[in-house]
Scaffold this active site. Structure first.
Site, mmCIF file in Angstrom:
data_model
loop_
_atom_site.group_PDB
_atom_site.id
_atom_site.type_symbol
_atom_site.label_atom_id
_atom_site.label_comp_id
_atom_site.label_asym_id
_atom_site.label_seq_id
_atom_site.Cartn_x
_atom_site.Cartn_y
_atom_site.Cartn_z
ATOM 1 N N ASP A 171 -69.623 0.701 -22.085
ATOM 2 C CA ASP A 171 -70.357 1.326 -20.979
ATOM 3 C C ASP A 171 -69.650 2.582 -20.482
ATOM 4 O O ASP A 171 -69.819 2.980 -19.329
ATOM 5 C CB ASP A 171 -70.526 0.324 -19.836
ATOM 6 C CG ASP A 171 -69.190 -0.140 -19.265
ATOM 7 O OD1 ASP A 171 -68.153 0.048 -19.942
ATOM 8 O OD2 ASP A 171 -69.174 -0.697 -18.150
ATOM 9 N N GLU A 172 -68.862 3.201 -21.356
ATOM 10 C CA GLU A 172 -68.106 4.396 -20.970
ATOM 11 C C GLU A 172 -68.766 5.642 -21.553
ATOM 12 O O GLU A 172 -69.025 5.730 -22.753
ATOM 13 C CB GLU A 172 -66.660 4.290 -21.469
ATOM 14 C CG GLU A 172 -65.752 5.345 -20.872
ATOM 15 C CD GLU A 172 -64.300 5.107 -21.226
ATOM 16 O OE1 GLU A 172 -63.441 5.169 -20.336
ATOM 17 O OE2 GLU A 172 -64.024 4.846 -22.417
#
Length: 250
Positions: A171-172
């Site tokens: 989720d980066e």
């Protein structure tokens, strides 16, 4: 090949190439491929009828055969180039979101930081989604994938010219800003924080998450890619702890 000495003594298609070009005599060469006929090459004489010799007819057949090889080779080259473009796209793009991947981001940062090819200032936003693990755990990984795809759409909508948005993994996410776009880093970070924090609708359910954003600039915070990533990462974790908006590297 169709070899015609005198158009006046031969039935031709009304409105076809022969009539349109006003040919008096002509040779029509079929352009073949392994899949069949793909076209026709027509050449001839508009001034007079002529008698095509046996040698002319042999040459026409050879040209037709060679034309088939040319056509197939051209198609093979097109397929090869399309395959290479597809491989290159896969090498530098995330398959889930379609965003550039880590390799593409590092390349963009390297170019921007290069003293010869660079275009002024450089800024990096590092973005981590808050609550993404909760979505995966409660709604399943498919919902998490859909969320990432919706996040990517929103991020693209916010990017100014000269910016590269990327998914680094999980989720980066990150945004590299080069040249004049680097001056927009703070405003963009606030816009990203606000926009990614708005509710999402996934399979009829409203999902809420947030975004922690860290900002680093070159050469103020670092002069190379590794240093810039480290500085932005530190700022992003301070933003995550504070929970009230983007943070700039110290």
């Amino acid at each position: 090949p169709d070899v015609v000495d005198d158009v006046g003594a031969t039935a031709v298609r009304p409105g076809g190439f022969v009539q349109t070009l006003g040919l008096r005599s002509y040779v029509s060469l079929p352009l073949m491929s392994a899949e069949g006929l793909v076209g026709t090459a027509v050449c001839g004489d508009v001034t007079r009828s002529r008698t095509w010799t046996p040698a002319d007819r042999v040459l026409a057949r050879r040209l037709a055969l060679q034309g088939a090889v040319v056509v197939d080779n051209a198609r093979l080259r097109e397929l090869e180039q399309a395959h290479l473009r597809q491989l290159e796209h896969r090498a530098f793009h995330d398959q889930l979101t379609g965003l550039p991947n880590r390799a593409a981001l590092l390349g963009a940062l390297g170019d921007a930081l290069d003293p010869v090819t660079g275009d002024g200032g450089v800024a990096l936003l590092l973005i981590d989604l808050d609550g993404f693990k909760r979505v995966n755990d409660t709604l399943g990984h498919h919902s998490g994938d859909v969320l990432l795809q919706q996040v990517a759409v929103r991020l693209r909508e916010l990017l100014p010219a000269g910016a590269t948005g990327a998914r680094l993994g999980g989720d980066e996410l990150a945004v590299a800003l080069a040249g004049p776009a680097a001056d927009l880093a703070a405003d963009l970070a606030r816009a990203v924080h606000a926009r990614l924090g708005e509710p999402y609708v996934i399979e009829g359910r409203t999902v809420r998450t947030g975004a922690s954003v860290g900002i680093a600039r070159a050469p103020r915070d670092a002069t190379d890619t590794t240093g810039l990533l480290r500085a932005a990462d530190e700022a992003m974790y301070r933003a995550k702890r504070a929970g009230d908006g983007p943070r700039t590297a110290r």
